[in-house]
Design an enzyme around this catalytic site. Sequence first.
Site, PDB file in Angstrom:
ATOM      1  N   ASN A   1       0.567  -1.200   0.426  1.00 46.16           N
ATOM      2  CA  ASN A   1       0.189  -0.556  -0.289  1.00 46.16           C
ATOM      3  C   ASN A   1       1.066   0.821  -0.059  1.00 46.16           C
ATOM      4  O   ASN A   1       1.986   1.412   0.446  1.00 46.16           O
ATOM      5  CB  ASN A   1      -1.000  -0.012   1.316  1.00 46.16           C
ATOM      6  CG  ASN A   1      -0.221  -0.466   2.676  1.00 46.16           C
ATOM      7  OD1 ASN A   1       0.841  -0.061   2.801  1.00 46.16           O
ATOM      8  ND2 ASN A   1      -0.951  -1.558   2.665  1.00 46.16           N
TER       9      ASN A   1
ATOM     10  N   SER B   1      -6.482   1.466   3.036  1.00 45.82           N
ATOM     11  CA  SER B   1      -5.312   0.690   3.391  1.00 45.82           C
ATOM     12  C   SER B   1      -6.073  -0.070   4.573  1.00 45.82           C
ATOM     13  O   SER B   1      -5.791   0.593   5.784  1.00 45.82           O
ATOM     14  CB  SER B   1      -4.304   0.172   3.740  1.00 45.82           C
ATOM     15  OG  SER B   1      -3.373  -0.220   3.610  1.00 45.82           O
TER      16      SER B   1
ATOM     17  N   GLU C   1      -3.203  -1.028   7.077  1.00 48.45           N
ATOM     18  CA  GLU C   1      -2.638  -1.126   7.066  1.00 48.45           C
ATOM     19  C   GLU C   1      -2.421   0.584   7.803  1.00 48.45           C
ATOM     20  O   GLU C   1      -0.953   1.533   7.630  1.00 48.45           O
ATOM     21  CB  GLU C   1      -0.607  -1.233   6.102  1.00 48.45           C
ATOM     22  CG  GLU C   1      -0.607  -2.671   6.228  1.00 48.45           C
ATOM     23  CD  GLU C   1      -0.203  -2.920   7.272  1.00 48.45           C
ATOM     24  OE1 GLU C   1      -0.646  -2.362   8.695  1.00 48.45           O
ATOM     25  OE2 GLU C   1      -0.129  -4.490   7.266  1.00 48.45           O
TER      26      GLU C   1
ATOM     27  N   HIS D   1       6.505  -5.479  -0.638  1.00 48.88           N
ATOM     28  CA  HIS D   1       5.982  -6.919  -0.896  1.00 48.88           C
ATOM     29  C   HIS D   1       6.760  -7.337  -1.051  1.00 48.88           C
ATOM     30  O   HIS D   1       7.239  -8.817  -2.189  1.00 48.88           O
ATOM     31  CB  HIS D   1       4.977  -7.303  -0.584  1.00 48.88           C
ATOM     32  CG  HIS D   1       4.529  -7.734   0.595  1.00 48.88           C
ATOM     33  ND1 HIS D   1       3.086  -8.578   1.317  1.00 48.88           N
ATOM     34  CD2 HIS D   1       3.335  -6.182   1.333  1.00 48.88           C
ATOM     35  CE1 HIS D   1       2.292  -7.855   1.955  1.00 48.88           C
ATOM     36  NE2 HIS D   1       2.507  -6.595   2.310  1.00 48.88           N
TER      37      HIS D   1
ATOM     38  N   HIS E   1       7.440 -10.062   6.550  1.00 49.64           N
ATOM     39  CA  HIS E   1       5.776  -9.526   6.108  1.00 49.64           C
ATOM     40  C   HIS E   1       6.865  -8.775   4.835  1.00 49.64           C
ATOM     41  O   HIS E   1       6.150  -8.989   3.593  1.00 49.64           O
ATOM     42  CB  HIS E   1       6.063  -8.336   7.045  1.00 49.64           C
ATOM     43  CG  HIS E   1       4.245  -8.156   6.487  1.00 49.64           C
ATOM     44  ND1 HIS E   1       3.446  -7.649   7.240  1.00 49.64           N
ATOM     45  CD2 HIS E   1       3.331  -7.153   5.392  1.00 49.64           C
ATOM     46  CE1 HIS E   1       2.728  -6.841   6.848  1.00 49.64           C
ATOM     47  NE2 HIS E   1       3.059  -7.093   5.883  1.00 49.64           N
TER      48      HIS E   1
HETATM   49  P1  13P Z   1      -4.329  -3.337   2.601  1.00 42.10           P
HETATM   50  O1  13P Z   1      -4.898  -3.720   0.561  1.00 42.10           O
HETATM   51  O2  13P Z   1      -5.119  -3.224   3.217  1.00 42.10           O
HETATM   52  O3  13P Z   1      -3.331  -2.242   1.797  1.00 42.10           O
HETATM   53  O4  13P Z   1      -3.221  -4.786   2.442  1.00 42.10           O
HETATM   54  C1  13P Z   1      -2.275  -4.907   1.502  1.00 42.10           C
HETATM   55  C2  13P Z   1      -1.170  -6.190   2.715  1.00 42.10           C
HETATM   56  O5  13P Z   1       0.013  -5.727   2.147  1.00 42.10           O
HETATM   57  C3  13P Z   1      -1.191  -5.544   3.881  1.00 42.10           C
HETATM   58  O6  13P Z   1       0.436  -5.519   4.587  1.00 42.10           O
END
Ligand code: 13P
Length: 224
Positions: free
Chosen positions: A30, A78, A80, A101, A162
């Site tokens: 995000n 989001s 986050e 990620h 993560h």
């Molecule tokens: P969101 O789609 O809610 O932003 O979540 C994606 C994510 O990578 C959470 O860490």
Amino acid sequence: MDRWESQRRELWDVCAEMYRRGLVGAYSGNASLRLEGAGKEGLLLVTPTHRPYYRLKPEDLVVVNLEGEPAEDSLVPSSETALHLEIYRQRGDVAAVVHTHSVYASVAAVAGLEIPPIIDEMVISIGGSVRISDYAFPGTEELARAACRALGDRNAALLRHHGVVGVGPSIWEALEVCDLVERVAKIFVLAQSFGPGGANRLPPDIIDIEQQLFQMQRRASRGL
Ligand code: 13P
């Protein structure tokens, strides 16, 4: 015309770019930016939750206040958002946050390894090693606090098990920091495959000089 049209376009462009570069999967990561000129109460523009980048439109991006409450009739922000808000609270110099990620950085985050200062560019642009946070469940205040502890005054950190969080004085700079973390993580993982001594740290006196350059850039971006 939407008051924040150009900021929506810019954040949307960055989302498309981070997806194009493979720093995120369609539903992962995000990004957000501070809406300058929003008044002293402050507002952010943040990506909506669970919306694939290939379907995202500029108007889907969500304006939230500093409590994380979205404007009326918008998508859900989001999951986050707490992470983004905590960084803006603690770092007055940060105008944008990108969370990715990417694969090699996630390898280090899974192995529980911070990325040591092995490449000049990373010390100058990130501030030193890419530290790794304590583990915390995604979307929690605990994750937000753990990420901020790992970040300190640097521009990037690994989130254990993560991904990556990168910050900057603009959304493009925050994106480039995440991209740099991924390239450095790849170099680190490959250098380590040569065994002990494969991923050598830069000499301490060089790290000192480069950290001074990093601090000079931070002060310049804050107009100090
Ligand atoms: P969101 O789609 O809610 O932003 O979540 C994606 C994510 O990578 C959470 O860490």
